[in-house]
Motif scaffolding. Structure first.
Motif, PDB file in Angstrom:
ATOM      1  N   GLY A  15      57.841  55.159  47.777  1.00 17.30           N
ATOM      2  CA  GLY A  15      57.633  55.180  49.135  1.00 17.30           C
ATOM      3  C   GLY A  15      56.757  54.437  49.861  1.00 17.30           C
ATOM      4  N   ASP A  16      55.527  53.925  49.248  1.00 11.56           N
ATOM      5  CA  ASP A  16      54.481  53.332  50.056  1.00 11.56           C
ATOM      6  C   ASP A  16      55.163  52.110  50.602  1.00 11.56           C
ATOM      7  OD1 ASP A  16      52.685  55.055  49.000  1.00 11.56           O
ATOM      8  OD2 ASP A  16      51.840  53.684  47.720  1.00 11.56           O
ATOM      9  N   SER A  17      54.507  51.894  51.807  1.00 15.36           N
ATOM     10  CA  SER A  17      54.865  50.427  52.579  1.00 15.36           C
ATOM     11  C   SER A  17      53.606  49.601  51.776  1.00 15.36           C
ATOM     12  CB  SER A  17      54.529  50.696  54.017  1.00 15.36           C
ATOM     13  OG  SER A  17      55.626  51.279  54.529  1.00 15.36           O
ATOM     14  N   VAL A  18      54.055  48.365  51.803  1.00 19.41           N
ATOM     15  CA  VAL A  18      53.185  47.245  51.341  1.00 19.41           C
ATOM     16  C   VAL A  18      53.367  46.025  51.865  1.00 19.41           C
ATOM     17  CG1 VAL A  18      52.767  45.860  49.099  1.00 19.41           C
ATOM     18  CG2 VAL A  18      53.403  48.246  49.038  1.00 19.41           C
ATOM     19  N   ARG A  19      51.940  45.389  52.133  1.00 13.52           N
ATOM     20  CA  ARG A  19      51.862  44.195  52.711  1.00 13.52           C
ATOM     21  C   ARG A  19      51.134  43.407  51.901  1.00 13.52           C
ATOM     22  NH1 ARG A  19      54.107  44.494  58.276  1.00 13.52           N
ATOM     23  NH2 ARG A  19      54.132  42.305  58.221  1.00 13.52           N
ATOM     24  N   PHE A  20      51.208  42.053  51.997  1.00 16.33           N
ATOM     25  CA  PHE A  20      50.490  41.194  51.237  1.00 16.33           C
ATOM     26  C   PHE A  20      49.721  40.240  52.169  1.00 16.33           C
ATOM     27  CE2 PHE A  20      54.277  41.384  48.522  1.00 16.33           C
ATOM     28  CZ  PHE A  20      53.407  41.993  47.301  1.00 16.33           C
ATOM     29  N   ARG A  21      48.363  40.008  52.061  1.00 13.09           N
ATOM     30  CA  ARG A  21      47.618  39.444  52.945  1.00 13.09           C
ATOM     31  C   ARG A  21      46.899  38.206  52.295  1.00 13.09           C
ATOM     32  NH1 ARG A  21      41.640  39.608  54.060  1.00 13.09           N
ATOM     33  NH2 ARG A  21      41.589  41.275  52.648  1.00 13.09           N
ATOM     34  N   ALA A  22      47.183  37.063  52.584  1.00 13.01           N
ATOM     35  CA  ALA A  22      46.593  35.952  52.298  1.00 13.01           C
ATOM     36  C   ALA A  22      45.310  35.641  52.119  1.00 13.01           C
ATOM     37  CB  ALA A  22      47.490  34.605  52.825  1.00 13.01           C
ATOM     38  N   ILE A  23      44.472  35.553  51.203  1.00 16.66           N
ATOM     39  CA  ILE A  23      43.185  35.447  51.047  1.00 16.66           C
ATOM     40  C   ILE A  23      42.822  34.016  50.184  1.00 16.66           C
ATOM     41  CG2 ILE A  23      42.526  37.846  51.066  1.00 16.66           C
ATOM     42  CD1 ILE A  23      42.245  37.488  47.962  1.00 16.66           C
ATOM     43  N   ASP A  24      41.589  33.188  50.614  1.00 17.35           N
ATOM     44  CA  ASP A  24      41.123  32.206  49.969  1.00 17.35           C
ATOM     45  C   ASP A  24      40.395  32.610  48.515  1.00 17.35           C
ATOM     46  OD1 ASP A  24      38.524  33.065  50.568  1.00 17.35           O
ATOM     47  OD2 ASP A  24      38.444  31.296  52.106  1.00 17.35           O
ATOM     48  N   ARG A  25      40.286  31.439  47.763  1.00 21.48           N
ATOM     49  CA  ARG A  25      39.887  31.599  46.366  1.00 21.48           C
ATOM     50  C   ARG A  25      38.448  32.442  46.446  1.00 21.48           C
ATOM     51  NH1 ARG A  25      41.343  29.194  41.651  1.00 21.48           N
ATOM     52  NH2 ARG A  25      40.125  30.208  39.947  1.00 21.48           N
ATOM     53  N   ALA A  26      37.728  31.871  47.523  1.00 23.32           N
ATOM     54  CA  ALA A  26      36.158  32.542  47.590  1.00 23.32           C
ATOM     55  C   ALA A  26      36.370  34.336  47.879  1.00 23.32           C
ATOM     56  CB  ALA A  26      35.305  31.997  48.725  1.00 23.32           C
ATOM     57  N   GLU A  27      37.229  34.646  48.583  1.00 18.59           N
ATOM     58  CA  GLU A  27      37.540  36.251  48.850  1.00 18.59           C
ATOM     59  C   GLU A  27      37.992  36.878  47.581  1.00 18.59           C
ATOM     60  OE1 GLU A  27      39.369  39.123  51.961  1.00 18.59           O
ATOM     61  OE2 GLU A  27      39.430  37.215  52.414  1.00 18.59           O
ATOM     62  N   PHE A  28      38.997  36.120  46.868  1.00 18.29           N
ATOM     63  CA  PHE A  28      39.411  36.676  45.553  1.00 18.29           C
ATOM     64  C   PHE A  28      38.256  36.820  44.615  1.00 18.29           C
ATOM     65  CE2 PHE A  28      40.933  36.098  41.162  1.00 18.29           C
ATOM     66  CZ  PHE A  28      42.103  36.537  41.071  1.00 18.29           C
ATOM     67  N   GLU A  29      37.585  35.905  44.588  1.00 16.20           N
ATOM     68  CA  GLU A  29      36.477  35.820  43.384  1.00 16.20           C
ATOM     69  C   GLU A  29      35.243  37.244  43.762  1.00 16.20           C
ATOM     70  OE1 GLU A  29      36.495  34.520  40.749  1.00 16.20           O
ATOM     71  OE2 GLU A  29      38.042  32.642  41.208  1.00 16.20           O
ATOM     72  N   SER A  30      34.993  37.069  45.314  1.00 13.42           N
ATOM     73  CA  SER A  30      34.135  38.025  45.707  1.00 13.42           C
ATOM     74  C   SER A  30      34.725  39.572  45.361  1.00 13.42           C
ATOM     75  CB  SER A  30      33.910  37.890  47.319  1.00 13.42           C
ATOM     76  OG  SER A  30      33.708  39.160  47.934  1.00 13.42           O
ATOM     77  N   ILE A  31      36.048  39.800  45.754  1.00 10.11           N
ATOM     78  CA  ILE A  31      36.870  40.998  45.346  1.00 10.11           C
ATOM     79  C   ILE A  31      36.910  41.301  43.986  1.00 10.11           C
ATOM     80  CG2 ILE A  31      38.999  42.611  45.806  1.00 10.11           C
ATOM     81  CD1 ILE A  31      39.605  40.986  48.220  1.00 10.11           C
ATOM     82  N   HIS A  32      37.152  40.358  43.176  1.00  6.03           N
ATOM     83  CA  HIS A  32      37.373  40.331  41.832  1.00  6.03           C
ATOM     84  C   HIS A  32      35.838  40.907  41.204  1.00  6.03           C
ATOM     85  CE1 HIS A  32      39.233  39.795  37.865  1.00  6.03           C
ATOM     86  NE2 HIS A  32      37.887  39.199  37.543  1.00  6.03           N
ATOM     87  N   ARG A  33      34.776  40.292  41.663  1.00  2.00           N
ATOM     88  CA  ARG A  33      33.540  40.491  41.196  1.00  2.00           C
ATOM     89  C   ARG A  33      33.118  42.108  41.646  1.00  2.00           C
ATOM     90  NH1 ARG A  33      31.782  35.533  42.704  1.00  2.00           N
ATOM     91  NH2 ARG A  33      31.401  36.171  44.836  1.00  2.00           N
ATOM     92  N   THR A  34      33.449  42.408  42.821  1.00  2.00           N
ATOM     93  CA  THR A  34      33.258  43.837  43.188  1.00  2.00           C
ATOM     94  C   THR A  34      33.911  44.798  42.401  1.00  2.00           C
ATOM     95  OG1 THR A  34      33.122  42.960  45.751  1.00  2.00           O
ATOM     96  CG2 THR A  34      33.057  45.565  45.125  1.00  2.00           C
ATOM     97  N   ILE A  35      34.971  44.529  41.956  1.00  2.00           N
ATOM     98  CA  ILE A  35      35.996  45.632  41.339  1.00  2.00           C
ATOM     99  C   ILE A  35      35.501  45.526  39.740  1.00  2.00           C
ATOM    100  CG2 ILE A  35      38.153  45.920  40.098  1.00  2.00           C
ATOM    101  CD1 ILE A  35      39.504  44.761  42.805  1.00  2.00           C
ATOM    102  N   GLU A  36      35.067  44.298  39.116  1.00  2.00           N
ATOM    103  CA  GLU A  36      34.706  44.219  37.801  1.00  2.00           C
ATOM    104  C   GLU A  36      33.516  45.079  37.789  1.00  2.00           C
ATOM    105  OE1 GLU A  36      36.179  43.305  35.015  1.00  2.00           O
ATOM    106  OE2 GLU A  36      38.045  43.255  36.629  1.00  2.00           O
TER     107      GLU A  36
END
Lengths: 320, 233
Positions: free
Chosen positions: B209-230
């Motif tokens: 039932g959740d609504s989902v949207r994808f937000r395009a991010i660049d590589r730098a933001e990917f790495e930054s979020i990835h580091r935060t999660i890890e």
């Protein structure tokens, strides 16, 4: 806490408790022991809760060393178990045995059946999740760090968790029904537009061979090809352990405890609950047949099975 | 919900299969969702375990512990005659990096659609999706809402290993691989989020039932979020 360590893990040894089918809507199957009957009996022999986690060894046994004294029971698939220590001896399966600190328990290849359980009084200590205590290899969680055991792993148990068992039990009475019976009872689904009567008939008449492509997710069968009438038109739907799917090649797959929770192949029948544990003991090249039962007969068989199992005192889980 | 809107049949000796329609339509999916929510909220003793899918709901229970399961189920399903159980929709935003490293099949999806790769990204991240159900493997959401022109066939030769977080397209479906597995979907990006973590309070990022949207991010933001999660584990 007491502990034991893995000297040799064998082909595939994981920590498994009883399956926990309560969050299937997250895509997590019930998992747990592929042969839950052997786990339950092993645990009752030791005075554990039915659901206490144990080692599940696949086709080959494990070798472990106990750092501290323990009481253990070995159930399920047939294997030769040797205790090596101050007094070396062979351990009879389905019975409780005292082992001393430093003793090594060596299990050989599994010669009949597919999976042997090494249960420890107190149960193996694990970090519980919402999905119970069992190892889910696919998603990598539960049991021992979500993975198969390796040489050098050390597992903890707390013998104080077990209750003393006074009665001597003839627990090996479960062995023949798990390891000898190769006709599984199953409830046929309405054929609807998915199978024609001849195809279903062929399924019930065929002796299938268990493929070596079988594992905890499912048992693949080889034999007569079962035609389906709906190739490519099925809409994915919920599945359950014991569901017998027929993919396009006509070779049935019986879903195991780690099955994909949804699937898009038509289901011809589902194994009756009373015979689900036998699935965990089917090994490659085994011959297997299926026999139709009605829903009410399946329930009657299950009730009789619980009466038999009820002769083994069960520890009730305290209400928290 | 009128009784005629569904059919109940035994699926083995410990499951009932509730079918809400023969076609995978938005109306059928809403019926599945409201039935799922209704049973979850009315089944106080948690006797039923539920596997919703596009047109069906598989209801599992202990056959000796639940008396007259079919009647119990009908009583619950008919307790809200209009079918209007309160349905809240979470909006889940999933950051996706569509960089070439993460998108080995972006070109093939683009050429199949007859548009340029950046346009695939724009349309994929511009659409609104809904989680029809979570199934197959832990945390895998079946999303509806992929723009029709982005539909693309599965790979003729599936990859032996698809990294966790990969965003793919197969037929008219798009989805995210929660863990590294073999797979035949066409990969067009990757999210740094963890779709499934058994030790989180909410193990599955996506729920039915959740609504989902994808937000395009660049590589730098990917790495930054990835580091935060890890780093938080």
């Amino acid at each position: 806490m007491h502990s034991f360590s893995i000297l040799e893990p064998g082909m595939l040894t994981t920590v498994q408790a009883l399956g926990f089918p309560h969050h299937v809507e997250m895509g997590v199957p019930e998992g747990g022991a592929a042969d839950p009957l052997s786990l339950i009996v092993g645990n009752r022999v030791l005075g554990n809760f039915d659901s206490a986690p144990a080692l599940e060894c696949t086709l080959t046994g494990a070798t472990v060393r106990f750092q501290e004294v323990a009481t253990i029971a070995i159930t399920g698939g047939e294997t030769y178990v040797q205790l090596e220590g101050a007094s070396s001896r062979t351990l009879q399966p389905w019975n409780p045995h005292r082992v001393n600190a430093g003793d090594v328990v060596r299990m050989g290849p599994i010669t009949r059946g597919c999976r042997t359980y090494l249960c420890v009084a107190g149960g193996i200590a694990v970090r519980s999740t919402l999905f119970g205590d069992s190892t889910n290899l696919r998603a990598g969680f539960g049991g021992f760090h979500g993975r198969a055991l390796r040489a050098g792993d050390t597992l903890d148990f707390d013998p104080a968790e077990a209750r003393p068992v006074n009665r001597v039990m003839d627990a090996d009475r479960f062995s023949p029904q798990l390891l000898d019976r190769r006709t599984l009872r199953a409830v046929e689904l309405p054929l609807a537009d998915r199978f024609d009567p001849d195809g279903a008939d062929r399924f019930w008449r065929t002796e299938f061979t268990v493929s070596n492509q079988s594992d905890r997710t499912g048992i693949r069968l080889e034999g007569a090809s079962i035609p389906t009438l709906c190739a490519g038109r099925m809409i994915s739907e919920g599945m359950t352990p014991g569901a017998i799917q027929v993919p396009e090649n006509g070779q049935p797959i019986v879903l195991g405890v780690d099955h994909p929770t949804t699937g898009g192949y038509p289901v011809l029948a589902c194994i009756a609950s009373v015979d689900l544990a036998i699935l965990g003991q089917l090994r490659p090249r085994d011959k297997v047949r299926f026999e139709p039962v009605s829903v009410s007969d399946a329930h009657r068989l299950l009730r009789a099975h619980y009466q038999q199992l009820g002769k083994f005192p069960k520890r009730e889980v305290p209400i928290r | 919900m009128p009784p005629s809107a569904y059919e109940i049949s035994w699926f083995g000796d410990r499951c009932l299969r509730v079918c809400f329609g023969e076609q995978n339509t938005p109306e059928t999916r809403v019926r599945v969702l409201s039935a799922f929510r209704l049973i979850e909220s009315e089944d106080f003793e948690k006797r039923f375990s539920l596997t919703p899918a596009y047109t069906t709901l598989l209801v599992r229970f202990h056959p000796l512990a639940v008396r007259e399961p079919e009647r119990t189920l009908r009583t619950i399903l008919e307790s809200h005659p209009s079918g209007a159980c309160e349905v809240e929709f979470n909006l889940i935003e999933i950051p996706v990096c569509y960089d070439a490293d993460f998108a080995p099949d972006l070109e093939s999806v683009a050429s199949h659609a007859g548009i340029a790769p950046p346009e695939v990204v724009r349309r994929h991240s511009g659409a609104a999706y809904q989680v029809a159900f979570v199934g197959f493997t832990p945390g895998f959401g079946y999303l509806t809402g992929l723009p029709a022109e982005l539909a693309a066939p599965r790979l003729p030769n599936p990859r032996t290993r698809v990294p966790a977080g990969s965003v793919g397209i197969a037929g008219d479906q798009t989805g995210i691989y929660p863990s590294a597995t073999p797979g035949g979907w066409r990969l067009i990006g990757r999210t740094p989020l963890r779709l499934f973590d058994a030790h989180r309070a909410n193990p599955s990022l996506l729920s039915i039932g959740d609504s989902v949207r994808f937000r395009a991010i660049d590589r730098a933001e990917f790495e930054s979020i990835h580091r935060t999660i890890e780093g938080s584990v």
